[in-house]
Structures are given as structure tokens and as C-alpha cells.
Design a protein around this motif. Sequence first.
Motif, PDB file in Angstrom:
ATOM      1  N   VAL A 196      81.402 -76.778 117.453  1.00 30.06           N
ATOM      2  CA  VAL A 196      80.640 -77.319 116.324  1.00 30.06           C
ATOM      3  C   VAL A 196      79.333 -76.553 116.123  1.00 30.06           C
ATOM      4  CG1 VAL A 196      79.583 -79.356 115.266  1.00 30.06           C
ATOM      5  CG2 VAL A 196      81.643 -79.613 116.641  1.00 30.06           C
ATOM      6  N   ILE A 223      81.202 -79.534 108.474  1.00 25.30           N
ATOM      7  CA  ILE A 223      82.049 -80.033 109.558  1.00 25.30           C
ATOM      8  C   ILE A 223      83.133 -80.904 108.964  1.00 25.30           C
ATOM      9  CG2 ILE A 223      82.073 -81.298 111.731  1.00 25.30           C
ATOM     10  CD1 ILE A 223      79.052 -80.688 111.912  1.00 25.30           C
ATOM     11  N   PRO A 225      86.647 -83.357 109.003  1.00 24.45           N
ATOM     12  CA  PRO A 225      87.131 -84.461 109.837  1.00 24.45           C
ATOM     13  C   PRO A 225      87.955 -83.963 111.029  1.00 24.45           C
ATOM     14  CG  PRO A 225      87.394 -85.011 107.522  1.00 24.45           C
ATOM     15  CD  PRO A 225      86.953 -83.578 107.572  1.00 24.45           C
ATOM     16  N   GLN A 227      87.499 -81.264 112.695  1.00 18.33           N
ATOM     17  CA  GLN A 227      86.591 -80.779 113.733  1.00 18.33           C
ATOM     18  C   GLN A 227      85.990 -81.924 114.538  1.00 18.33           C
ATOM     19  OE1 GLN A 227      84.012 -78.505 111.265  1.00 18.33           O
ATOM     20  NE2 GLN A 227      85.170 -76.606 111.525  1.00 18.33           N
ATOM     21  N   TYR A 228      85.669 -83.014 113.865  1.00 17.16           N
ATOM     22  CA  TYR A 228      85.194 -84.196 114.593  1.00 17.16           C
ATOM     23  C   TYR A 228      86.259 -84.680 115.583  1.00 17.16           C
ATOM     24  CZ  TYR A 228      81.243 -84.799 111.359  1.00 17.16           C
ATOM     25  OH  TYR A 228      80.090 -84.635 110.641  1.00 17.16           O
ATOM     26  N   CYS A 229      87.504 -84.728 115.121  1.00 15.34           N
ATOM     27  CA  CYS A 229      88.603 -85.195 115.980  1.00 15.34           C
ATOM     28  C   CYS A 229      88.806 -84.256 117.171  1.00 15.34           C
ATOM     29  CB  CYS A 229      89.896 -85.308 115.169  1.00 15.34           C
ATOM     30  SG  CYS A 229      89.853 -86.599 113.911  1.00 15.34           S
ATOM     31  N   TYR A 231      86.597 -82.291 118.493  1.00 11.91           N
ATOM     32  CA  TYR A 231      85.435 -82.418 119.376  1.00 11.91           C
ATOM     33  C   TYR A 231      85.572 -83.656 120.262  1.00 11.91           C
ATOM     34  CZ  TYR A 231      80.472 -82.153 120.692  1.00 11.91           C
ATOM     35  OH  TYR A 231      79.291 -82.043 121.388  1.00 11.91           O
ATOM     36  N   SER A 279      75.925 -86.651 110.037  1.00 13.75           N
ATOM     37  CA  SER A 279      76.770 -85.836 110.908  1.00 13.75           C
ATOM     38  C   SER A 279      76.121 -85.669 112.276  1.00 13.75           C
ATOM     39  CB  SER A 279      77.015 -84.458 110.279  1.00 13.75           C
ATOM     40  OG  SER A 279      77.746 -84.571 109.080  1.00 13.75           O
ATOM     41  N   LEU A 282      76.684 -88.767 114.398  1.00 12.66           N
ATOM     42  CA  LEU A 282      78.064 -88.845 114.871  1.00 12.66           C
ATOM     43  C   LEU A 282      78.318 -87.820 115.975  1.00 12.66           C
ATOM     44  CD1 LEU A 282      80.875 -90.008 114.713  1.00 12.66           C
ATOM     45  CD2 LEU A 282      81.360 -88.495 112.768  1.00 12.66           C
ATOM     46  N   LEU A 283      77.784 -86.612 115.795  1.00 10.47           N
ATOM     47  CA  LEU A 283      77.986 -85.572 116.800  1.00 10.47           C
ATOM     48  C   LEU A 283      77.290 -85.907 118.114  1.00 10.47           C
ATOM     49  CD1 LEU A 283      77.637 -82.308 114.669  1.00 10.47           C
ATOM     50  CD2 LEU A 283      79.714 -83.215 115.713  1.00 10.47           C
ATOM     51  N   LEU A 286      79.526 -88.346 119.824  1.00 10.78           N
ATOM     52  CA  LEU A 286      80.720 -87.687 120.351  1.00 10.78           C
ATOM     53  C   LEU A 286      80.391 -86.795 121.551  1.00 10.78           C
ATOM     54  CD1 LEU A 286      82.624 -86.716 117.062  1.00 10.78           C
ATOM     55  CD2 LEU A 286      83.074 -88.622 118.616  1.00 10.78           C
TER      56      LEU A 286
END
Length: 621
Positions: A196, A223, A225, A227-229, A231, A279, A282-283, A286
Motif C-alpha cells: 500500500v 487504493i 477495494p 488492495q484493502y482485502c 492487505y 483511507s 482504515l489502513l 488493518l
Amino acid sequence: MYREELPGEVMSIRVGEQAAMARPGYHADVRDTRSGITDVLHAFTLGNIILYIFLGTAIVLRGAMSFTLHMWYPWIQGADDALLMRQALPGYESSDDSMTLAKNPGYGYWIRFYSKIGLSADAAQFCIWLLAALVMGFALWHLFHSRFLAIFTFLYVLWNPLAFENWLGTRLYRNSLFAPLTFLLLGLLIVFLGMVIPLRGNRAGDSLQRSSHSKNAVLSFRISPLQYCLYAFLGVCTGITMCLLYLLKEDSIWLLPMFVFVVLFKTFRIVRSNVALLSKVLLVFLSFVPLITLFVGVSASMQHVQRHFGVSLLNTRTQGELEGFVERIYLIDNPEQTTDIWAPTSSIQKAIDVSPTLQGNHKLIQELFHSGFVAPDIQQNPIRGDFLTWQIRAALQNSGQWNNESQIQRMFRDVNGELDQAFTDGRLRETDKVFLTSGMVPRSGGEISELIKPTLRAFRWNINNLDMFQITTGFNDTASNPQNVAGLEKVRIDPSNPNPSVLSFFTVDDANRVTTVLSKAYAAVNGLLCMLFAATMIVSICRAIRGRSAEAVALTLSILLFLYALVYVFSVVWFTQYVGKEYVTFFYSAGSTAPFVVTAFFLGLGALSAFYRSEYRVEEK
């Protein structure tokens, strides 16, 4: 972060991709279909096909090594291999004796896992090494975008001779899992750091492109969705790997500071980035998924132990009230305490003299002073090293005092309270020596200084271990003893033919000859890597003086890995000195620390390759 802006242009960064220039109305994710087809066709050039065949052959041959040498199970080692196997066998949860929780349950979980999915011990060990090699190779590619470095890393880890060492590679014991799991963890952490928010910014040479832009560009992160998953998934995998390592051995807490540091460092970089606020929040959340996964995994294991044995501990030899009793024995000031005799008989007697609970238990004292490791008498055979942790358990069992784990914890909670009161009112004096951890003998300044040379010698084994390395000589027993048969069957080894010849043309002797060549080759390669790392540090300093990219982050992480490994080696030497056998120190340390040292070399090699590509692009300009 660089903040630059070209009129009407925005720079966007994708995970694992070089920054791309996108004009207004044009999204960086849009791809030219013809370009994608060209890329696919390009992947099947003759050179790449040869490379894929070579890598595939290397994997097959590596598998042949694993299935020829075999994992071997020394079932007569009741406090080691057999104990960990017992944790994986049916009926373990219904047992409750002095050995039940003597060691952490991680290796038992590992055996249960791979046997449940249908793998043999040989296949599971090969697969974990292969996975570690793949992840490490990808991690170094993800960080430096060097195909040569990625392939070299993959092959280096895959064929690491530690996988074929007699006690560290092919013995069916937890130490054989340390090296591949540690490589796997370090690889996952490198990917985690670079995902990320790139760890090194852009690829080598991008600074040249960046300098040609106007100083008003905005570096924005788009970023998706997915990439969030990815990560989050990476965080879970990293946490699971760390959890298994933590559960494997009683001192695995030494990895926790590094693990926490990586999570906090990643969080710091996200907070400092130009990611949009939502973002960023959220990051940050995560980024704590690895720690959350670790906490959940360890808590679940402790709950499992609590449910079946009544204590919320991973083991009761180095944790809980029994460990507390041993710690207080070490704490008693006594000139008879040495680096060989951690718990002098007089210290144990002093503890008994101030504890009404112990004084009233004559059978326990009789067993403690006249059986097991000290038989026939503790005055003739004083307890050496950490063996009090085993002697007290055996004495409790043999004296009929051991009913269950929770009862023992309650009993020694009372004993420890009595000892604490004696320390408070002066009946017992505390030593002024230095403790490294509560479970090891305290040392004076002179006793600590004498560890420096053996520590440096043991650290050298991470680079050249030829004087310690042993080829595989262990083999599976054909004995019909139920303990042997049950263990072999659990790991899907045929008790009637436990050492099969898988390939008629490739024998154990052949595999050991390959191992011998590999160990010598790796010693030479490691020496070269060490020299290249030193050269990289010099080049980095020179580049920093000239105001150019010095790969400071990668090289700083390398130095931290070296230091971290050195500290752990020091602690192992502190613990094993009383044994008087260097191979034991090697056995306890190399599987855990060699991956740290080698990964530091990889990072240095990556930095050197980045310097080369940067200079090459300068010449092209």
C-alpha cells in the motif's frame, strides 16, 4: 513524501507498481488491451521458458532430497520429541501429569494440521520450506523489483542446507521448523512493510524522473477495494505465522518486540502519508491485523489449555507458579551459585526453611533430594543448569502430590507467597547479580563478559557453520513399541517400512553427499554476501554524502536484523554455557538466527542492485 504537481497531471501509486502519470479524465488503471496481450506473450519467450523449467527442476530435485533423507522420529526422547508428539495424539487432552504441559503446544498443533490435510512429515517439511522460499523471493522482488535477486533468494532459501541438518532439519522436532517459519515470517513482514505505502518509494531510478517534474505535483494514493482485502489477508497470514512461532517454544517471546516494531513502523508511515483521511483510518486499523491475529491465536490456545487442564498457560514449566518458585530459588543470594549450578542445594534448603507448606511435605522433599537427576543424593549430584524445572515436576509426580495442573498452581502460589514474605522481612537475601530473564541464572559482570567470545563464535555459525553442521544420520526405528508406532502413524510414516527408498537411483548416502557439498557452497556464498554487504554500506555512506539515494531504510533494517540475531545468540549462550557442548548452542540458536542474518544480506544485496541500476540510468541520461 514528495509533493509535486505538473499542470493538469496527477501522480498515482499502486501497490507493487511504479508511479504512473495520468492526465485529467484518464484513470491509471486503464490498460491497453494490446499491451496486455504483448506482456503475456513476452512472458513466454525462450529465455523465460528455460528459466521456468530450471526453477521447476530445482523444486523437483529439492523434493527428492526431502523424501530421501526423511524426517526421523527419536521416540525414546520422552521429554523432547516424544513429548511433542504426545501433544498431537488422541487422548492428550484427557491426560494430566507432570509432563503434560512441560512444553509449549505449537509443534503438536503443526503435526495435527498437516496430518489432518493428508500430508506426511516429509511432505509437510518440504512444503513449508518451499512456501518460505516463494514468499522470501516475492518479498525481495516486491521491495527491489530485481528478478535476479528474487530468483537468487528463492533458490537460496529452498536449498538451504539447514533443511538437511541432522537435528535442525530432518529431526521430527520443533527446532526443524524454526528456520523455514522464520524465513516465512521475515518475508511476510517485508511484503507487509512495502504494501500500500511503498517502503522504498518508487523503483530505483525514479528519483531521476521525479526531479524532472515541477515542484507542484501531488502524490496521491488510489487504493482499490482489492488492495484493502489483500492487505488484510496478508495481515492474517503474517499473524498466523507469528502465532505458530510463538507457540512453538517457551522463549519465542523474543520475536515479539520485532513484530510489534514492524506494525508500529508501518502505522507511522501510513499516518505520515498523503492518503485520504478515511483511507488512512482504515489502513491503520488493518495494520494491526497481524497483532490481532496473534493475540486471538495465542488466546485460543490458552483457552484450550484452560478448558482441558484448568490453567490459562501455554506451559507450566517456564510459566506460572512452578516457574515462579524456580525463579525465587535463583534469586536467593548464595556464593555457591555458579554458571553451572544455578540452584545450589543450600538455596533450595533455605527456601524450604522459610516455607511451612514445603516443610510439611516430607515426601516431596525426599524425592526432590534423592531421585531423578540427583539420584542417589543431591549432595553428590547437585542440580545443574535449569534442571530444577524438571526435577521439581518429577518430584511432585513421584511423591504422589501431582493431582492436576490447577492444584499444583495453587500449592506453589502459597509457597511463593511464603518466599516473598521471607525476602521482605530479611530472612532471605536477594542476589545483586544481573538477570537476563527470570528463567536463567543471574550473572556477575565478570561472568557476563566471559560470554562475549562464545557469542561471537556462535554468531559466526550463521555465516559459516561447517564446524557444527552434521549430515543426517538419524533414522526411524522399526520397534513395535506402541509409542513409536503411534507417532509414526500420526505423521503418515509406515511403521513396517519407516525409511523407504523413494528413488532407487538416489540413496540416503547420495543425498548426504549433496548436503555436504551444499554446506560448503553456502559457507562460501555467505562469506561473499558478507563482503558485499560491507561494500554496500560503504557505497551507501558515499552516496549519502553526495546527497543521493542511500537506501537508508533497507540498510537500517539490515543492521537491526543483525543486532537482533546477535542479542538472541547471546541469550542462548547465556543459557547453554553449563552444557559444555557447542553443538547444543548451535542447535538452540542457528535455526532461529540464520534467517535474520541471511535476510539482512538479501536486503544489502538488493540495495547494491538498486545503486547499480541508478548509476546505469544516470549514464543512460
